[in-house]
Structures are given as C-alpha cells and as structure tokens.
Design an enzyme around this catalytic site. Structure first.
Site, PDB file in Angstrom:
ATOM      1  N   THR A  29       0.825  -1.202   0.000  1.00 28.54           N
ATOM      2  CA  THR A  29       0.000   0.000   0.000  1.00 28.54           C
ATOM      3  C   THR A  29       0.863   1.258   0.000  1.00 28.54           C
ATOM      4  OG1 THR A  29      -1.731  -1.203   1.179  1.00 28.54           O
ATOM      5  CG2 THR A  29      -1.892   1.188   1.193  1.00 28.54           C
ATOM      6  N   CYS A  30       1.954   1.223   0.732  1.00 33.89           N
ATOM      7  CA  CYS A  30       2.853   2.384   0.799  1.00 33.89           C
ATOM      8  C   CYS A  30       3.484   2.662  -0.564  1.00 33.89           C
ATOM      9  CB  CYS A  30       3.956   2.142   1.823  1.00 33.89           C
ATOM     10  SG  CYS A  30       3.335   1.730   3.461  1.00 33.89           S
ATOM     11  N   MET A  31       3.890   1.612  -1.255  1.00 32.90           N
ATOM     12  CA  MET A  31       4.591   1.732  -2.540  1.00 32.90           C
ATOM     13  C   MET A  31       3.672   2.079  -3.699  1.00 32.90           C
ATOM     14  SD  MET A  31       7.284  -1.466  -2.512  1.00 32.90           S
ATOM     15  CE  MET A  31       6.824  -1.856  -4.143  1.00 32.90           C
TER      16      MET A  31
END
Length: 175
Positions: free
Chosen positions: A64-66
């Site tokens: 999700t961060c990437m």
C-alpha cells in the site's frame, strides 16, 4: 485501552492539534549531489522554523505504501509545496539503509525526503505507533497518517483507521 484496527493494535494516544513536536533522533534520507544520503538529526530541531507535511506509513517496500500512498505525495509534491510546505517528509520505522533503498526505488528526488525512525523513537513520542506482530512486522510500526506542522506545532492531523487504508491521510486531503 487498545484500539483494534483491521490488522494491528494501537494502544497509545496520538499527538493533538497545537501540540509541540517532541525531540527525537531520526535519520533523514534526502537527495543530494551524490544521490540519496542520510544523516542523523533531532527532528524537532530540524523542523524548528519550517512548514512541514509529515506522512507516516507502516514500512518501506510494503504494497500500500509503494503503490497507493506515497506515489500520490510524490506526484502532488509541487502543488503541496506551492501552498506553503517547505518540505514533505515520509516517516516509517525502518533503518536508514532500507529507507535509502526505498527512496531510490520510489524516485521523487527533490520532491520528498524520508525519515528512518530505526528505533521507533519519533513514532512512539508522537503516539502514532501500532503493533503489527499479527502480520509479522513487529511491535512498533508507524500508523498511516498525514500531518501539517508549522514551526514545530501540529496544525492538522489525519490518522487512518488501519494500515491498509489511505483515504484519510491522502495527499489530496493535505491540499
């Protein structure tokens, strides 16, 4: 009392609007003449006379961060800075070597810098830590959030209800 999220447990009280930013050592990973470099700073001293957008995320190289959260901040960095932010800083509990590799992977050289909170000191002092042992990510990780800081005081804070969500803490919400 602990608050259960979709996964992870938060048992701290987060920093509040108008609260001062606490002192904590972190490694800042930013792009310089020789590529991404890191140096250890006292966070409250580093941002003392700046307007900062601080973005919290659970970990480097997490899906999700990437793919969802940080790419939007990179893509909207110029718009965010045109509204008065001196710098956009992305915070996670990772060591500076992982954060440097992540910064190189994500790009956005002069648009965003990364804070490697290897010991979780800043994350815990902000009250924005969560326990992700249920997904084998350790007992101290940074909650997903976005924050506007003006001269060391919290002006605005958006905290997600779980690590996989990005709606409340999005770059669009900061604008």
């Amino acid at each position: 009392m602990a608050r259960a999220f979709s996964f992870g447990i938060v048992d701290t009280t987060p920093i509040s609007i108008t609260d001062p930013i606490p002192s904590a050592l972190v490694s800042i990973v930013s792009h310089g003449p020789n590529g991404f470099e890191n140096s250890i700073v006292d966070f409250s001293e580093y941002i003392e006379k700046k307007n900062i957008v601080l973005v919290g995320y659970p970990g480097c190289f997490t899906p999700t961060c990437m793919t969802k959260h940080l790419p939007k901040f990179i893509g909207m960095a110029e718009s965010i800075k045109s509204r008065g932010a001196d710098e956009i800083l992305a915070l996670s509990v990772n060591d500076p070597f992982v954060a440097t590799a992540f910064a190189e992977y994500m790009g956005g050289k002069h648009l965003i810098s990364y804070l490697a909170d290897g010991n979780g000191e800043l994350t815990r002092s902000l009250g924005l830590n969560m326990n992700l042992t249920s997904v084998a990510m350790g007992d101290t990780r940074t909650q997903r959030f976005s924050m506007i800081i003006k001269r060391n005081k919290v002006l605005h804070l958006n905290i997600e209800r779980g690590a996989e969500y990005t709606e409340v803490s999005s770059a669009e919400k900061i604008l």
